[in-house]
Design an enzyme around this catalytic site. Sequence first.
Site, PDB file in Angstrom:
ATOM      1  N   ASP A   1       0.765  -1.343   0.168  1.00 29.79           N
ATOM      2  CA  ASP A   1       0.045  -0.013   0.016  1.00 29.79           C
ATOM      3  C   ASP A   1       0.939   1.075  -0.128  1.00 29.79           C
ATOM      4  O   ASP A   1       1.983   1.273   0.681  1.00 29.79           O
ATOM      5  CB  ASP A   1      -0.889  -0.155   1.200  1.00 29.79           C
ATOM      6  CG  ASP A   1      -2.091   1.016   1.059  1.00 29.79           C
ATOM      7  OD1 ASP A   1      -3.108   0.576   0.818  1.00 29.79           O
ATOM      8  OD2 ASP A   1      -1.640   2.233   1.469  1.00 29.79           O
ATOM      9  N   LEU A   2       0.484   2.189  -0.884  1.00 32.41           N
ATOM     10  CA  LEU A   2       1.546   3.272  -0.920  1.00 32.41           C
ATOM     11  C   LEU A   2       1.292   4.362   0.226  1.00 32.41           C
ATOM     12  O   LEU A   2      -0.066   4.460   0.612  1.00 32.41           O
ATOM     13  CB  LEU A   2       0.997   4.177  -2.080  1.00 32.41           C
ATOM     14  CG  LEU A   2       1.282   3.383  -3.431  1.00 32.41           C
ATOM     15  CD1 LEU A   2       1.080   4.350  -4.636  1.00 32.41           C
ATOM     16  CD2 LEU A   2       2.510   2.617  -3.511  1.00 32.41           C
TER      17      LEU A   2
ATOM     18  N   ASP B   1      -4.607   2.262  -4.417  1.00 32.53           N
ATOM     19  CA  ASP B   1      -3.146   2.537  -4.226  1.00 32.53           C
ATOM     20  C   ASP B   1      -2.667   1.110  -3.469  1.00 32.53           C
ATOM     21  O   ASP B   1      -1.623   1.171  -3.024  1.00 32.53           O
ATOM     22  CB  ASP B   1      -2.489   3.660  -3.410  1.00 32.53           C
ATOM     23  CG  ASP B   1      -3.183   3.582  -2.097  1.00 32.53           C
ATOM     24  OD1 ASP B   1      -4.175   3.042  -1.809  1.00 32.53           O
ATOM     25  OD2 ASP B   1      -2.741   4.642  -1.281  1.00 32.53           O
TER      26      ASP B   1
END
Length: 647
Positions: free
Chosen positions: A253-254, A296
Amino acid sequence: MTQIAKLFRIDADNHELMEAQLAAFSRQVPLLYFILSVNSLALASTHFGLAPAYLTVAFPAVLVSACAIRCLIWLRRRDRAVQRDAAARTLRSTVVLGGILGFAFLAWALSLFPYGDAPRHGHILFFVGITVVSCIFCLMHVRPAALILTGTVIAPFVIFLLASGETVKIAIGLNLFLVTVAMIYILIICSGQFAAMVNGQIETRRLSNENFRLANIDSLTDLPNRRQFFHRLTDLAAQAKISRHTFVVGVLDLDGFKAVNDLYGHGVGDRVLKETGQRLLALSDQRQFIARLGGDEFGIIVDAELDHDAVLAVGAKVCSAFDAPFAVAGILAKIGGSVGFALAPDAGTTAEQLYERADYALYHAKARHRGQPVIFSREHEVEIRKLSTIEHTLRRIDLDAELSVHYQPIVDVDATRLVGFEALARWHSPELGPVAPDVFISVAERTELIGTITQVLLRKALAAAASWPDNLCLSFNLSMRDLVSEVTILQIVSIIEGSSIDPRRIIIEVTETALMQDYEQVQASLRILRTMGLKVALDDFGAGQSSLSYVHQLSLDKIKIDRGFIRNIAEQENSRNIVKTVIDLCRNLKFDCVVEGVETAEQVEIIRRLGCATMQGYFFAKPMAQHDVAGFIASFDVPDREQAAVA
Ligand code: C2E
Ligand code: MG
Ligand code: MG
């Protein structure tokens, strides 16, 4: 001319068509050779004893054997996949052999002519006519072969008949010629339709393959999508169950993507995601399968037996994809990536279990090891069980009876007055004992329970605040899930309207993580609450990610500086600088500022000197039960400043 040449050509570029022609012809082959052999044997038998043995026995035996061998070759080849070159070769040899065999049979049949009487002549004519027509029909799907056969058998045969000078034979020759013309016409139409049908099937298959591809590919990044990820994960999990082979599942996950997306727009966000996909692909080897799961979030599957260190090495490599900032549309965005891994089969045996556990490890990475890989461990397993017990208990209990609210004072040290109280949830479960609010609130946030819990707590807090002096405010924490739920917000509005509290006395505390969810919906919810007169405070400021964009865009009234900066404020100049910067920011933006977690007199003095007088923390009072609030208000006295400094 070219059109005619085309009729005789094998379309070697169209492999599917060649395959279909071979398949259709191979179904007719036994029939073709059966007719040819039986008819030849019949002709040989009617001439047996009249014609020489080499014509009635040896020659037919050779021809029939050749037919049998060809038939066997075709039957063996029947269900085998053919290579492109081999298909063209087989079809060409069928055309050539068809011509040679046809001519050989014709020559043999005509060589019997001098030995027979009139009925036998009739038999020869019948044999050639009927056999060749049958063979041409059997070769219908291989048009060039059928046409060559027509050319090598019917053409010389018709010439033979016409040249005989006998009326009957000439009539038969003309007849056969007409039938042949009609047959060629039908043959060309049928083979054209056959090719069109096969090409139609090819196009349908191509479209369905394209649909399948589109359904399994993420259109933004061109990576496999969530569907394909879970498909592969399910397959691997099923295989692993049988063979006990191990593999690794990761969820990435960003960090900081939401802010970039909100601040610079979805176009920039999309390009960041695209580049992320490219960076991840560039770092991966063939054992790694990388997919975009949505938003994301990216999924990783490593189909290999890796030990703990090797998985961490893969994770470190994945996280290093974010070392360089993203230069997009003239903006330099610094984005990070956290990744959680689960090792199959230890962490789970189904796709769902493995994904959930990798996601749980990711949650830990984000909370405690941002930008680093975390592997799902036994401790996580224990935690999951604990959280699941909490969830089940929360679902069962009478929330109104078991939940309570404690109140922590917020103080203005300059004016030596009490500003109000922050309502803080408490749960003392008869079964589980006291459960920390951040624990059970986050459990509730992952389910639909949070809305109900918020309402129960809000009713209690409003009822308590009704007994306080009118000048004291009530700070109430709302969860991110409350803010993104229109239904909950409307229920909150109706609870506040139904209470005797002036909405202007209520401050809603929201955290940055809440704001990073559904930004538009959160903004809409806050607008509704502000229209009612409530104020909005940004809680735990600085604990999350860069928040200036939100501060700038949201209409806030107050910022609460996270206690993380206060803990070492006396020792660390850096903390003092950050707090000072935020205090100045609040002053410039005309926000109130509250410093949380003030525990010592020294901290009070430092913060006051940095320019903020509104504080909250154990130094003034710990959160207290409602029945202690009245006594606290009555005896409230801000500790003397000089005294504080000495202490
Ligand atoms: P928060 O909103 O930032 O609340 C402040 C937390 O800091 C409270 O922890 C409080 O007891 C603690 N605290 C206050 N002064 C000091 C201090 O001087 N030193 C230290 N070490 N801690 C101090 P608490 O009550 O455990 O709550 C933790 C978090 O749980 C809250 O952080 C809030 O995010 C959440 N929470 C609590 N009640 C509610 C609620 O009713 N609804 C929602 N959505 N969240 C809540
Ligand atoms: Mg709070
Ligand atoms: Mg706070």
